[in-house]
Motif scaffolding. Sequence first.
Motif, mmCIF file in Angstrom:
data_model
loop_
_atom_site.group_PDB
_atom_site.id
_atom_site.type_symbol
_atom_site.label_atom_id
_atom_site.label_comp_id
_atom_site.label_asym_id
_atom_site.label_seq_id
_atom_site.Cartn_x
_atom_site.Cartn_y
_atom_site.Cartn_z
ATOM 1 N N GLY A 114 57.924 -80.607 -47.163
ATOM 2 C CA GLY A 114 57.586 -79.403 -46.546
ATOM 3 C C GLY A 114 56.791 -79.153 -45.610
ATOM 4 N N LYS A 115 57.013 -78.422 -44.986
ATOM 5 C CA LYS A 115 56.386 -77.859 -43.202
ATOM 6 C C LYS A 115 53.733 -78.390 -43.483
ATOM 7 C CE LYS A 115 57.486 -75.386 -39.713
ATOM 8 N NZ LYS A 115 57.913 -74.233 -39.146
ATOM 9 N N PRO A 116 53.971 -78.824 -42.344
ATOM 10 C CA PRO A 116 52.762 -79.243 -42.728
ATOM 11 C C PRO A 116 51.896 -77.956 -42.276
ATOM 12 C CG PRO A 116 54.007 -80.846 -40.651
ATOM 13 C CD PRO A 116 54.899 -80.064 -41.752
ATOM 14 N N VAL A 117 51.079 -77.972 -42.674
ATOM 15 C CA VAL A 117 50.052 -76.714 -41.763
ATOM 16 C C VAL A 117 49.394 -77.068 -40.728
ATOM 17 C CG1 VAL A 117 48.216 -75.297 -42.702
ATOM 18 C CG2 VAL A 117 49.700 -76.750 -44.459
ATOM 19 N N LYS A 118 49.660 -75.959 -39.709
ATOM 20 C CA LYS A 118 49.236 -75.726 -38.928
ATOM 21 C C LYS A 118 47.948 -75.804 -38.972
ATOM 22 C CE LYS A 118 52.473 -74.034 -36.267
ATOM 23 N NZ LYS A 118 53.186 -72.818 -35.457
ATOM 24 N N LYS A 119 46.844 -76.653 -37.622
ATOM 25 C CA LYS A 119 45.277 -76.512 -37.885
ATOM 26 C C LYS A 119 44.974 -76.111 -37.393
ATOM 27 C CE LYS A 119 44.073 -81.431 -37.718
ATOM 28 N NZ LYS A 119 43.817 -82.358 -36.625
ATOM 29 N N GLN A 120 43.686 -74.484 -37.726
ATOM 30 C CA GLN A 120 43.100 -73.550 -37.034
ATOM 31 C C GLN A 120 42.926 -73.520 -35.724
ATOM 32 O OE1 GLN A 120 39.710 -71.963 -38.308
ATOM 33 N NE2 GLN A 120 39.874 -69.954 -37.810
ATOM 34 N N ARG A 121 43.003 -73.046 -34.447
ATOM 35 C CA ARG A 121 42.338 -73.171 -33.542
ATOM 36 C C ARG A 121 41.704 -72.817 -32.448
ATOM 37 N NH1 ARG A 121 47.374 -72.281 -29.062
ATOM 38 N NH2 ARG A 121 45.420 -72.372 -27.828
ATOM 39 N N VAL A 122 40.929 -73.145 -32.317
ATOM 40 C CA VAL A 122 39.610 -72.827 -31.748
ATOM 41 C C VAL A 122 39.175 -72.254 -30.794
ATOM 42 C CG1 VAL A 122 37.442 -74.215 -31.090
ATOM 43 C CG2 VAL A 122 38.247 -75.598 -32.053
ATOM 44 N N PRO A 123 38.294 -70.596 -30.874
ATOM 45 C CA PRO A 123 38.330 -69.509 -30.068
ATOM 46 C C PRO A 123 38.419 -70.862 -28.866
ATOM 47 C CG PRO A 123 37.556 -69.320 -32.012
ATOM 48 C CD PRO A 123 37.678 -70.810 -31.783
ATOM 49 N N LEU A 124 38.479 -69.310 -27.399
ATOM 50 C CA LEU A 124 38.257 -70.134 -26.398
ATOM 51 C C LEU A 124 36.586 -70.315 -25.591
ATOM 52 C CD1 LEU A 124 39.008 -71.533 -23.247
ATOM 53 C CD2 LEU A 124 39.754 -69.168 -22.516
ATOM 54 N N SER A 125 35.443 -68.788 -26.445
ATOM 55 C CA SER A 125 34.666 -68.700 -26.091
ATOM 56 C C SER A 125 33.514 -70.357 -26.592
ATOM 57 C CB SER A 125 33.990 -67.765 -26.538
ATOM 58 O OG SER A 125 34.313 -67.812 -27.995
ATOM 59 N N LEU A 126 34.789 -71.099 -27.938
ATOM 60 C CA LEU A 126 34.125 -71.719 -28.632
ATOM 61 C C LEU A 126 34.350 -73.029 -27.830
ATOM 62 C CD1 LEU A 126 34.315 -71.705 -32.245
ATOM 63 C CD2 LEU A 126 31.800 -70.849 -30.994
ATOM 64 N N ALA A 127 35.520 -73.509 -26.744
ATOM 65 C CA ALA A 127 36.231 -74.617 -26.810
ATOM 66 C C ALA A 127 35.701 -74.730 -25.397
ATOM 67 C CB ALA A 127 37.395 -74.592 -26.845
ATOM 68 N N ARG A 128 34.668 -73.473 -24.644
ATOM 69 C CA ARG A 128 34.619 -74.022 -23.112
ATOM 70 C C ARG A 128 33.740 -74.919 -23.215
ATOM 71 N NH1 ARG A 128 35.380 -67.572 -21.230
ATOM 72 N NH2 ARG A 128 36.815 -67.484 -20.407
ATOM 73 N N VAL A 129 32.465 -74.454 -24.534
ATOM 74 C CA VAL A 129 31.408 -75.157 -24.283
ATOM 75 C C VAL A 129 31.124 -76.447 -24.714
ATOM 76 C CG1 VAL A 129 29.420 -75.857 -26.164
ATOM 77 C CG2 VAL A 129 30.298 -73.315 -25.414
ATOM 78 N N THR A 130 32.738 -77.630 -25.731
ATOM 79 C CA THR A 130 32.746 -78.332 -25.633
ATOM 80 C C THR A 130 33.350 -79.192 -24.713
ATOM 81 O OG1 THR A 130 34.577 -78.046 -27.096
ATOM 82 C CG2 THR A 130 33.451 -78.145 -28.188
ATOM 83 N N MET A 131 34.298 -78.395 -23.699
ATOM 84 C CA MET A 131 35.260 -79.068 -22.174
ATOM 85 C C MET A 131 34.442 -79.451 -21.409
ATOM 86 S SD MET A 131 38.865 -77.056 -22.196
ATOM 87 C CE MET A 131 37.658 -75.116 -21.825
ATOM 88 N N LYS A 132 32.681 -78.196 -21.262
ATOM 89 C CA LYS A 132 32.061 -78.627 -20.383
ATOM 90 C C LYS A 132 31.213 -79.862 -20.843
ATOM 91 C CE LYS A 132 28.205 -76.287 -18.176
ATOM 92 N NZ LYS A 132 27.037 -75.189 -18.189
#
Length: 103
Positions: free
Chosen positions: A19-37
């Motif tokens: 079967g087709k693998p399930v895609k992971k949930q994308r992190v919203p940009l507002s949360l991703a900015r903190v981790t990128m920083k």
Amino acid sequence: MTWKEKKALQNERVVSLSGKPVKKQRVPLSLARVTMKKQKERQQKTLQEDMVLGRFGGNKSTSSNRDPGKRKAEDSVLRSTQRRTYERANRSFSPGRPPGPQA
């Protein structure tokens, strides 16, 4: 077994049955900015530590630590092809062999 574990097991079964693998949930940009920083801050910190310890350069590969006497794989391939060419030439020009295709 928690809900997440059950869901993960179910997804694994689907994939195992081609079967087709399930895609992971994308992190919203507002949360991703903190981790990128924070990641950028960690990189800056390690860069500063490297400069203090005398490890300059961004690339931390082991190729700079390689023994200069070691040979590369390309050299061995080149040598083997040269050796085969030399042997073929010796066989074709050797006296005492009848002319024609070699076995």
